[in-house]
Design a protein around this motif. Structure first.
Motif, PDB file in Angstrom:
ATOM      1  N   GLU A   1       0.842  -1.209   0.000  1.00 51.52           N
ATOM      2  CA  GLU A   1       0.000   0.000   0.000  1.00 51.52           C
ATOM      3  C   GLU A   1       0.874   1.255   0.000  1.00 51.52           C
ATOM      4  O   GLU A   1       0.614   2.210  -0.747  1.00 51.52           O
ATOM      5  CB  GLU A   1      -0.929  -0.010   1.214  1.00 51.52           C
ATOM      6  N   LYS A   2       1.907   1.255   0.813  1.00 54.72           N
ATOM      7  CA  LYS A   2       2.797   2.424   0.878  1.00 54.72           C
ATOM      8  C   LYS A   2       3.549   2.621  -0.435  1.00 54.72           C
ATOM      9  O   LYS A   2       3.699   3.741  -0.919  1.00 54.72           O
ATOM     10  CB  LYS A   2       3.779   2.278   2.037  1.00 54.72           C
ATOM     11  N   LEU A   3       4.017   1.519  -1.012  1.00 51.58           N
ATOM     12  CA  LEU A   3       4.780   1.612  -2.261  1.00 51.58           C
ATOM     13  C   LEU A   3       3.905   1.948  -3.459  1.00 51.58           C
ATOM     14  O   LEU A   3       4.409   2.428  -4.481  1.00 51.58           O
ATOM     15  CB  LEU A   3       5.528   0.303  -2.525  1.00 51.58           C
ATOM     16  N   SER A   4       2.606   1.716  -3.361  1.00 51.18           N
ATOM     17  CA  SER A   4       1.725   1.991  -4.496  1.00 51.18           C
ATOM     18  C   SER A   4       1.783   3.460  -4.901  1.00 51.18           C
ATOM     19  O   SER A   4       1.570   3.801  -6.067  1.00 51.18           O
ATOM     20  CB  SER A   4       0.288   1.589  -4.176  1.00 51.18           C
ATOM     21  N   HIS A   5       2.100   4.325  -3.972  1.00 55.54           N
ATOM     22  CA  HIS A   5       2.202   5.751  -4.282  1.00 55.54           C
ATOM     23  C   HIS A   5       3.448   6.064  -5.105  1.00 55.54           C
ATOM     24  O   HIS A   5       3.459   7.040  -5.853  1.00 55.54           O
ATOM     25  CB  HIS A   5       2.181   6.574  -2.994  1.00 55.54           C
TER      26      HIS A   5
ATOM     27  N   LYS B   1       3.328   5.932  -9.096  1.00 60.25           N
ATOM     28  CA  LYS B   1       2.675   7.051  -9.762  1.00 60.25           C
ATOM     29  C   LYS B   1       3.563   8.302  -9.750  1.00 60.25           C
ATOM     30  O   LYS B   1       3.179   9.350 -10.252  1.00 60.25           O
ATOM     31  CB  LYS B   1       1.348   7.358  -9.074  1.00 60.25           C
ATOM     32  N   GLY B   2       4.743   8.181  -9.170  1.00 59.86           N
ATOM     33  CA  GLY B   2       5.621   9.331  -8.986  1.00 59.86           C
ATOM     34  C   GLY B   2       6.660   9.475 -10.082  1.00 59.86           C
ATOM     35  O   GLY B   2       6.479   8.985 -11.196  1.00 59.86           O
ATOM     36  N   PRO B   3       7.773  10.148  -9.747  1.00 59.79           N
ATOM     37  CA  PRO B   3       8.845  10.391 -10.728  1.00 59.79           C
ATOM     38  C   PRO B   3       9.452   9.092 -11.256  1.00 59.79           C
ATOM     39  O   PRO B   3       9.285   8.026 -10.681  1.00 59.79           O
ATOM     40  CB  PRO B   3       9.887  11.179  -9.933  1.00 59.79           C
ATOM     41  N   ARG B   4      10.176   9.214 -12.326  1.00 56.66           N
ATOM     42  CA  ARG B   4      10.794   8.072 -13.017  1.00 56.66           C
ATOM     43  C   ARG B   4      11.601   7.183 -12.057  1.00 56.66           C
ATOM     44  O   ARG B   4      11.497   5.967 -12.099  1.00 56.66           O
ATOM     45  CB  ARG B   4      11.675   8.603 -14.146  1.00 56.66           C
TER      46      ARG B   4
ATOM     47  N   ARG C   1       9.350   5.033  -9.944  1.00 59.14           N
ATOM     48  CA  ARG C   1       8.784   3.926 -10.720  1.00 59.14           C
ATOM     49  C   ARG C   1       9.842   2.844 -10.932  1.00 59.14           C
ATOM     50  O   ARG C   1       9.538   1.650 -10.855  1.00 59.14           O
ATOM     51  CB  ARG C   1       8.225   4.425 -12.043  1.00 59.14           C
ATOM     52  N   ALA C   2      11.076   3.244 -11.161  1.00 62.00           N
ATOM     53  CA  ALA C   2      12.165   2.287 -11.352  1.00 62.00           C
ATOM     54  C   ALA C   2      12.398   1.474 -10.070  1.00 62.00           C
ATOM     55  O   ALA C   2      12.624   0.258 -10.121  1.00 62.00           O
ATOM     56  CB  ALA C   2      13.444   3.003 -11.767  1.00 62.00           C
ATOM     57  N   LEU C   3      12.334   2.149  -8.923  1.00 66.59           N
ATOM     58  CA  LEU C   3      12.483   1.447  -7.648  1.00 66.59           C
ATOM     59  C   LEU C   3      11.370   0.423  -7.471  1.00 66.59           C
ATOM     60  O   LEU C   3      11.623  -0.726  -7.092  1.00 66.59           O
ATOM     61  CB  LEU C   3      12.479   2.425  -6.478  1.00 66.59           C
ATOM     62  N   SER C   4      10.141   0.811  -7.764  1.00 64.58           N
ATOM     63  CA  SER C   4       9.012  -0.117  -7.651  1.00 64.58           C
ATOM     64  C   SER C   4       9.213  -1.333  -8.544  1.00 64.58           C
ATOM     65  O   SER C   4       9.013  -2.471  -8.115  1.00 64.58           O
ATOM     66  CB  SER C   4       7.694   0.571  -8.022  1.00 64.58           C
ATOM     67  N   ARG C   5       9.620  -1.103  -9.779  1.00 65.14           N
ATOM     68  CA  ARG C   5       9.830  -2.221 -10.711  1.00 65.14           C
ATOM     69  C   ARG C   5      10.914  -3.159 -10.209  1.00 65.14           C
ATOM     70  O   ARG C   5      10.747  -4.381 -10.206  1.00 65.14           O
ATOM     71  CB  ARG C   5      10.194  -1.701 -12.095  1.00 65.14           C
ATOM     72  N   ALA C   6      12.030  -2.602  -9.794  1.00 61.22           N
ATOM     73  CA  ALA C   6      13.147  -3.427  -9.322  1.00 61.22           C
ATOM     74  C   ALA C   6      12.753  -4.221  -8.080  1.00 61.22           C
ATOM     75  O   ALA C   6      13.100  -5.400  -7.947  1.00 61.22           O
ATOM     76  CB  ALA C   6      14.359  -2.552  -9.026  1.00 61.22           C
ATOM     77  N   PHE C   7      12.029  -3.588  -7.192  1.00 53.67           N
ATOM     78  CA  PHE C   7      11.611  -4.258  -5.964  1.00 53.67           C
ATOM     79  C   PHE C   7      10.644  -5.399  -6.261  1.00 53.67           C
ATOM     80  O   PHE C   7      10.869  -6.540  -5.877  1.00 53.67           O
ATOM     81  CB  PHE C   7      10.964  -3.249  -5.013  1.00 53.67           C
ATOM     82  N   TYR C   8       9.575  -5.111  -6.975  1.00 49.79           N
ATOM     83  CA  TYR C   8       8.554  -6.131  -7.227  1.00 49.79           C
ATOM     84  C   TYR C   8       9.047  -7.257  -8.123  1.00 49.79           C
ATOM     85  O   TYR C   8       8.588  -8.401  -7.995  1.00 49.79           O
ATOM     86  CB  TYR C   8       7.284  -5.504  -7.804  1.00 49.79           C
TER      87      TYR C   8
END
Length: 152
Positions: free
Chosen positions: A61-65, A68-71, A74-81
């Protein structure tokens, strides 16, 4: 969240990447849990995190924000998931840790499970020893004030 992970437990990973989850942690982990890379990616603190379903949902839930943010967010989210491993414990109390996760944390044969309240950290034994020998915890004024403000 009522879950609380505490203590330090030493285990060995077998040649197939399986390790016994400490019995003390199993009830709180539940039937499905998640093994992830640490988000901060600090070289001297590289380890894995294990979250029970509820804890992972809070993190998600926290990372979902971020997505939607800066590039860079989004890169951090992709690498993490991309590296998240959903896991279960087998009949012998073991879990398989994938090759990518093992390599990220530098896990060799001897590892340490460290309970950190809402999650478990998995460290290579040598890295854990080096971290503990290098870090001497001294409370600075800002941390002391923060604890005081919390009534601790």
């Amino acid at each position: 969240m009522a879950v609380g992970f505490y203590g330090e437990f030493h285990q060995n990973i077998d040649d197939k990447g399986r390790v016994i989850i400490p019995a003390k942690y199993r009830p709180a982990l539940g039937s499905l849990f998640y093994i992830t890379k640490d988000l901060w990616n600090q070289e001297d603190e590289k380890c894995l995190y294990i979250y029970p379903q509820e804890g992972f949902d809070v993190l998600r839930e926290k990372l979902s924000h971020l997505s939607k943010g800066p590039r860079q967010s989004r890169a951090l989210s992709r690498a993490f998931y991309a590296s998240v491993q959903d896991s279960t414990i087998d009949k012998q109390g073991r879990v398989l840790i994938g090759t990518e996760l093992k390599e990220h944390a530098g896990l060799n044969r001897e590892i340490v499970f460290v309970g950190v309240d809402d999650h478990i950290e998995v460290w290579d034994q040598e890295k854990w020893d080096a971290y503990n020998n290098a870090e001497s915890f001294e409370m600075d004024d800002a941390l002391a004030e923060s604890l005081g403000a919390l009534g601790i």
